[in-house]
Design an enzyme around this catalytic site. Structure first.
Site, mmCIF file in Angstrom:
data_model
loop_
_atom_site.group_PDB
_atom_site.id
_atom_site.type_symbol
_atom_site.label_atom_id
_atom_site.label_comp_id
_atom_site.label_asym_id
_atom_site.label_seq_id
_atom_site.Cartn_x
_atom_site.Cartn_y
_atom_site.Cartn_z
ATOM 1 N N TYR A 53 0.827 -1.217 0.000
ATOM 2 C CA TYR A 53 0.000 0.000 0.000
ATOM 3 C C TYR A 53 0.861 1.268 0.000
ATOM 4 C CZ TYR A 53 -4.134 -2.829 0.331
ATOM 5 O OH TYR A 53 -5.121 -3.732 0.025
ATOM 6 N N VAL A 93 -9.601 3.012 -4.856
ATOM 7 C CA VAL A 93 -9.121 3.617 -3.605
ATOM 8 C C VAL A 93 -8.243 4.835 -3.894
ATOM 9 C CG1 VAL A 93 -9.319 1.490 -2.257
ATOM 10 C CG2 VAL A 93 -7.191 1.929 -3.526
ATOM 11 N N HIS A 109 -14.677 0.674 -1.348
ATOM 12 C CA HIS A 109 -13.535 -0.143 -0.918
ATOM 13 C C HIS A 109 -12.523 0.657 -0.123
ATOM 14 C CE1 HIS A 109 -14.361 -3.269 -4.332
ATOM 15 N NE2 HIS A 109 -15.202 -3.382 -3.326
HETATM 16 N N1 APR Z 1 -10.969 2.236 -20.374
HETATM 17 C C1 APR Z 1 -12.080 1.553 -20.003
HETATM 18 N N2 APR Z 1 -12.049 0.343 -19.402
HETATM 19 C C2 APR Z 1 -10.829 -0.186 -19.147
HETATM 20 C C3 APR Z 1 -9.625 0.462 -19.516
HETATM 21 C C4 APR Z 1 -9.730 1.726 -20.144
HETATM 22 N N3 APR Z 1 -8.646 2.432 -20.515
HETATM 23 N N4 APR Z 1 -8.586 -0.342 -19.152
HETATM 24 C C5 APR Z 1 -9.130 -1.441 -18.588
HETATM 25 N N5 APR Z 1 -10.465 -1.358 -18.609
HETATM 26 C C6 APR Z 1 -11.439 -2.329 -18.084
HETATM 27 C C7 APR Z 1 -11.025 -3.772 -18.291
HETATM 28 O O1 APR Z 1 -11.512 -4.243 -19.546
HETATM 29 C C8 APR Z 1 -11.741 -4.468 -17.123
HETATM 30 O O2 APR Z 1 -13.052 -4.865 -17.497
HETATM 31 O O3 APR Z 1 -11.500 -2.140 -16.685
HETATM 32 C C9 APR Z 1 -11.829 -3.392 -16.055
HETATM 33 C C10 APR Z 1 -10.859 -3.604 -14.903
HETATM 34 O O4 APR Z 1 -11.272 -4.783 -14.248
HETATM 35 P P1 APR Z 1 -10.473 -5.241 -12.939
HETATM 36 O O5 APR Z 1 -8.998 -5.196 -13.213
HETATM 37 O O6 APR Z 1 -11.097 -6.506 -12.481
HETATM 38 O O7 APR Z 1 -10.738 -4.082 -11.869
HETATM 39 P P2 APR Z 1 -12.066 -3.815 -11.057
HETATM 40 O O8 APR Z 1 -13.263 -4.280 -11.812
HETATM 41 O O9 APR Z 1 -12.016 -2.404 -10.628
HETATM 42 O O10 APR Z 1 -11.859 -4.763 -9.769
HETATM 43 C C11 APR Z 1 -12.848 -4.696 -8.773
HETATM 44 O O11 APR Z 1 -11.500 -6.113 -7.368
HETATM 45 O O12 APR Z 1 -9.467 -6.726 -6.571
HETATM 46 C C12 APR Z 1 -10.591 -6.018 -6.286
HETATM 47 O O13 APR Z 1 -10.618 -4.247 -4.767
HETATM 48 C C13 APR Z 1 -10.269 -4.570 -6.082
HETATM 49 O O14 APR Z 1 -11.751 -2.708 -6.464
HETATM 50 C C14 APR Z 1 -11.163 -3.850 -7.074
HETATM 51 C C15 APR Z 1 -12.211 -4.893 -7.428
#
Ligand code: APR
Ligand code: ZN
Length: 236
Positions: A53, A93, A109
């Site tokens: 972190y 976050v 979160h």
């Molecule tokens: N523009 C739009 N979408 C995007 C871009 C972009 N430039 N880059 C990536 N993405 C999309 C990806 O296609 C994916 O569907 O953003 C999404 C990211 O997904 P994750 O990596 O799973 O992140 P997130 O959905 O925020 O995860 C949710 O999981 O691990 C926990 O606490 C963590 O808050 C997080 C939660």
């Protein structure tokens, strides 16, 4: 469509230079979430969790909001002028929504720039590094301070306010999230039950893409400002 709920995930911050979690090379490709994002992991190896972190908190100094963040701040301002309401719920976050001007951000979160004492539960603004030597400024405990983020298995924040806003929403918008983590991934089903239109703005179809009534795929920095401008023009 004057009551809008927007859910954002790490994809909205990707173009600002903050890594997403499940994309190729993402955070969970480098770290085991059980070691750095659970209370068990923190108990087993607090130094590793603080390092994880501290790196991410320090990284915030080098990044800026992108056009997608600014577009949502504009949507919030202009909806208010016409008597509408934007509820912005983020899984992120980071502080990029706030730095782009969004006033009312629900961090379900938690926040990198806050810490919390595991002994007295006091919370603090946090910009410096944390360690097992960090002393609580409130109760004096040493080693009890943790990042004020919600780890896997812990209860997300602002759920009452979020679900009430979804029940009253005309429109639910999901931006930059894979739909992999509940309860956020369940918001679209709640919005459908409440009769709201549901749109997904993402780089690619999420795991719950089939539940959305509309979708646009592309880079958030391009598709979110376009969508906001079209939506506001529709209210004119
Ligand atoms: N523009 C739009 N979408 C995007 C871009 C972009 N430039 N880059 C990536 N993405 C999309 C990806 O296609 C994916 O569907 O953003 C999404 C990211 O997904 P994750 O990596 O799973 O992140 P997130 O959905 O925020 O995860 C949710 O999981 O691990 C926990 O606490 C963590 O808050 C997080 C939660
Ligand atoms: Zn304390």
């Amino acid at each position: 469509m004057r009551r809008i709920v927007v859910l954002t995930g790490s994809g909205i911050s990707a173009e600002s230079g903050i890594a997403t979690f499940r994309d190729t090379g993402g955070v969970w490709a480098k770290y085991d979430f059980r070691e750095v994002a659970t209370s068990e992991g923190f108990a087993a190896n607090p130094d590793l969790v603080h390092e994880f972190y501290n790196l991410r908190r320090h990284g915030l100094r080098a990044v800026e909001p992108n056009p997608a963040h600014f577009a949502l701040a504009k949507l919030e301002r202009e909806l208010k002028v016409i008597g509408g309401l934007l509820t912005l719920v983020t899984q992120n976050v980071d502080d990029l929504h706030e730095r782009s001007g969004s006033q009312n951000v629900l961090h379900m979160h938690g926040e990198l720039l806050k810490s919390r004492c595991g002994d007295c539960e006091e919370t603090f603004d946090q910009t410096d590094n944390l360690s097992v030597e960090t002393k609580c400024m409130s109760c004096g405990a040493i080693g009890a301070i943790r990042p004020d983020v919600v780890w896997f298995g812990e209860i997300p924040r602002h759920m009452g306010e979020t679900l009430t806003a979804i029940e009253k929403a005309d429109l639910f918008v999901s931006i930059g999230t894979s739909g992999a983590v509940y309860p956020a991934a369940g918001f679209v089903a709640a919005a459908r039950r409440a009769g709201a239109a549901c749109i997904e703005l993402n780089l690619e179809p999420s795991e719950n893409a089939c539940l959305f009534t509309d979708s646009r795929y592309g880079m958030a920095g391009e598709i979110v400002p376009q969508w906001v401008d079209e939506t506001l023009a529709g209210f004119a």
